[in-house]
Enzyme design. Structure first.
Site, PDB file in Angstrom:
ATOM      1  N   HIS A   1      -3.628  -5.657   0.223  1.00 16.13           N
ATOM      2  CA  HIS A   1      -3.138  -5.669   1.640  1.00 16.13           C
ATOM      3  C   HIS A   1      -3.309  -7.009   1.620  1.00 16.13           C
ATOM      4  O   HIS A   1      -4.480  -7.908   2.364  1.00 16.13           O
ATOM      5  CB  HIS A   1      -4.141  -4.656   3.174  1.00 16.13           C
TER       6      HIS A   1
ATOM      7  N   GLU B   1      -2.270  -8.657   3.835  1.00 13.78           N
ATOM      8  CA  GLU B   1      -2.840  -9.037   5.854  1.00 13.78           C
ATOM      9  C   GLU B   1      -3.578  -8.760   6.337  1.00 13.78           C
ATOM     10  O   GLU B   1      -3.475  -8.569   7.583  1.00 13.78           O
ATOM     11  CB  GLU B   1      -1.560  -7.996   6.397  1.00 13.78           C
TER      12      GLU B   1
ATOM     13  N   CYS C   1       0.830  -1.233   0.012  1.00 12.25           N
ATOM     14  CA  CYS C   1      -0.051  -0.017   0.095  1.00 12.25           C
ATOM     15  C   CYS C   1       1.019   1.297  -0.196  1.00 12.25           C
ATOM     16  O   CYS C   1       0.961   1.637  -0.536  1.00 12.25           O
ATOM     17  CB  CYS C   1      -0.836   0.336   1.221  1.00 12.25           C
TER      18      CYS C   1
END
Length: 244
Positions: free
Chosen positions: A218, A220, A118
């Site tokens: 993202h 994660e 990001c």
């Protein structure tokens, strides 16, 4: 700590007193990234670039085997030759910008494996002379506006270029989770586009010679596809010959 197995996870800051809800959600993402890296065999050192500053961030990461730069605030416009006052502009973290830009430049010079997520993806571009689209406007499919922070992520496809060296493990199309209102515009020196969204926005970039990869989404996030984060962390163990 064995430097051969050390991964420096470089975040913006340890605290955001002005934005506690955002900071709490950001902390969840950091914790998930760290846990996945440890599970992959890395010894992790978390470095907060805004708090440490340029010189200390460079010192803390000097002998790390690989680097992971995670998300956070918009990059301050002066670092890519643009003006302030754009739609959606929030607080900036200029010390983190300066430190992370220097970190990317050194990684490219040394051939240190680096993954940017990001903001980290955008930092890679800016560090190498690129520019950013400052705001995607209302109704963007890349984030949900005016919702609680835990609902900000949007799910959409990205299309991965067949010639990518570092993203080939994800296949031609990947489902992603994103929450950005900015995007890479003009590419920095040595960078190539390796993934785009259906609307044409740049979703991933990689360096043509150094093992440096940036993804706008993202992996994660708790809602990301299983195994995607591990696959991207695997790019940090690319052979040194990739940087030749």
């Amino acid at each position: 700590m064995n430097s051969a197995a050390r991964l420096s996870v470089v975040v913006v800051t340890r605290e955001r007193l002005h934005a506690p809800d955002y900071h709490a959600y950001s902390s969840i993402l950091i914790e998930r990234a760290v846990a996945a890296a440890v599970q992959s065999g890395w010894q992790v050192d978390v470095v907060a670039a805004q708090d440490e500053g340029r010189d200390e961030t460079l010192r803390r990461t000097d002998d790390s085997a690989a680097l992971l730069i995670l998300g956070g605030e918009d990059v301050a416009p002066e670092f890519y030759g643009a003006a302030r006052g754009y739609r959606g502009e929030g607080a900036h973290a200029e010390r983190a910008d300066e430190a992370q830009i220097a970190l990317v430049q050194r990684a490219v010079q040394r051939g240190t494996p680096l993954l940017g997520v990001c903001r980290g993806h955008q930092i890679i571009d800016v560090a190498l002379g690129g520019t950013l689209i400052q705001d995607l406007g209302e109704g963007s499919s890349h984030r949900h506006d005016d919702v609680p922070i835990e609902r900000v992520m949007s799910t959409h496809e990205v299309h991965i270029a067949a010639g990518s060296r570092l993203l080939d493990g994800l296949g031609p199309v990947a489902q992603t989770r994103s929450a950005h209102h900015q995007a890479v515009d003009r590419l920095g020196a040595g960078l190539a586009v390796v993934a785009r969204a259906s609307d044409g926005l740049i979703e991933a970039i990689e360096h043509t010679s150094a093992p440096v990869l940036g993804v706008q989404w993202h992996p994660e996030d708790p809602g990301a596809p299983r195994g995607q984060l591990a696959a991207l962390l695997g790019t940090l163990a690319v052979p040194a010959s990739l940087a030749a």
